[in-house]
Design an enzyme around this catalytic site. Structure first.
Site, short mmCIF file in Angstrom:
data_model
loop_
_atom_site.label_atom_id
_atom_site.label_comp_id
_atom_site.label_asym_id
_atom_site.label_seq_id
_atom_site.Cartn_x
_atom_site.Cartn_y
_atom_site.Cartn_z
N GLN A 43 9.30 40.42 17.11
CA GLN A 43 9.09 39.02 16.77
C GLN A 43 10.03 38.18 17.61
O GLN A 43 11.26 38.32 17.51
CB GLN A 43 9.35 38.77 15.27
CG GLN A 43 9.25 37.32 14.84
CD GLN A 43 7.84 36.77 14.92
OE1 GLN A 43 6.90 37.41 14.45
NE2 GLN A 43 7.67 35.61 15.53
N ALA B 295 14.84 33.10 21.57
CA ALA B 295 14.01 33.96 22.40
C ALA B 295 14.83 35.04 23.09
O ALA B 295 16.03 34.86 23.33
CB ALA B 295 13.26 33.12 23.43
N SER B 296 14.17 36.16 23.40
CA SER B 296 14.77 37.27 24.16
C SER B 296 15.98 37.88 23.46
O SER B 296 16.84 38.47 24.10
CB SER B 296 15.17 36.81 25.57
OG SER B 296 14.06 36.24 26.25
N ARG B 297 16.04 37.72 22.15
CA ARG B 297 17.15 38.24 21.35
C ARG B 297 18.50 37.62 21.70
O ARG B 297 19.55 38.15 21.34
CB ARG B 297 17.24 39.77 21.48
CG ARG B 297 16.04 40.51 20.87
CD ARG B 297 16.00 40.31 19.36
NE ARG B 297 14.97 41.09 18.72
CZ ARG B 297 13.73 40.66 18.45
NH1 ARG B 297 13.36 39.43 18.83
NH2 ARG B 297 12.87 41.41 17.82
N LEU B 298 18.49 36.50 22.41
CA LEU B 298 19.74 35.79 22.71
C LEU B 298 19.98 34.74 21.64
O LEU B 298 19.94 33.54 21.86
CB LEU B 298 19.66 35.16 24.11
CG LEU B 298 19.53 36.17 25.26
CD1 LEU B 298 19.39 35.45 26.60
CD2 LEU B 298 20.74 37.10 25.28
#
Length: 214
Positions: free
Chosen positions: A10, A191-194
């Site tokens: 997700q 986003a992008s796990r950042l």
């Protein structure tokens, strides 16, 4: 399992969280986020995971409902004879976690737990629905019972005992606690796990604010 849970993904893109935008007071920042969660109609927005540690150092956690938040901390109510209450007697430290998936947000809190006054507990108890008041009397919380019928029988007896009373007296073994925080983390999915992580740490009665790497 038919579905490989390791493949579940997700991406979070709804909001951002910058250090310059947060309130200097973490309680006010929490109240802001809670208001936004309630406005967004997040299901059970006041639900929180609460962790305690036993005398043997074994952790346990459960979901409770937040009943008040003010400048002093976070308040919840329970049976003082429950397992969580017994663990808090030994170690009054706790960790709370709120998760609002609809807003892609999480709040972690660490603090010291203290009982609220008897008067405050009585005031809140009176505000509860009568069925909930009966339930507080009926349940020997965390005790082993042989069947559900025992609870139902106790409930029926209490209904008769307090028949005609709209409000019941508060049981002695039931009341509130307040968590006085010394650490809060506000987590905003990105986003992008950042992800954005802003933490407040109390030092000498002042709050220090930092950003953490995700």
């Amino acid at each position: 399992m038919e579905k490989n849970i390791a493949e579940i993904r997700q991406d979070y893109v709804r909001h951002s969280l910058r250090k310059k935008d947060v309130d200097k007071d973490p309680i006010k920042q929490f109240q802001k986020w809670l208001t936004e969660a309630l406005t967004a109609e997040v299901r059970e927005a006041t639900a929180m995971n609460m962790a305690t540690v036993s005398e043997q150092g074994v952790p346990s956690s459960r979901i409770l409902l937040l009943k008040d938040v003010n400048k002093n901390g976070f308040t919840f109510y329970t049976n003082y004879q429950s397992s969580k209450a017994r663990e808090l007697e030994v170690n009054p430290s706790t960790a709370l976690t709120f998760f609002w998936p609809e807003l892609e947000r999480q709040v972690r809190i660490q603090g010291i737990v203290k009982k609220v006054s008897k008067e405050e507990s009585e005031e809140y108890f009176k505000s509860r629905p009568r069925k909930s008041q009966i339930g507080a009397w009926a349940s020997p919380q965390s005790s082993v019972i042989s069947s559900r019928e025992i609870l139902e029988e106790r409930e029926q007896k209490l209904e008769k005992k307090f028949e005609g009373q709209d409000t019941l007296p508060k049981p002695e073994q039931w009341g509130g606690y307040i968590v006085e925080p010394f650490f809060l983390e506000f987590w905003q999915g990105r986003a992008s796990r950042l992800h954005d992580r802003i933490v407040y740490t109390r030092e000498d009665n002042t709050w220090k604010i930092n950003r953490l790497a995700p």
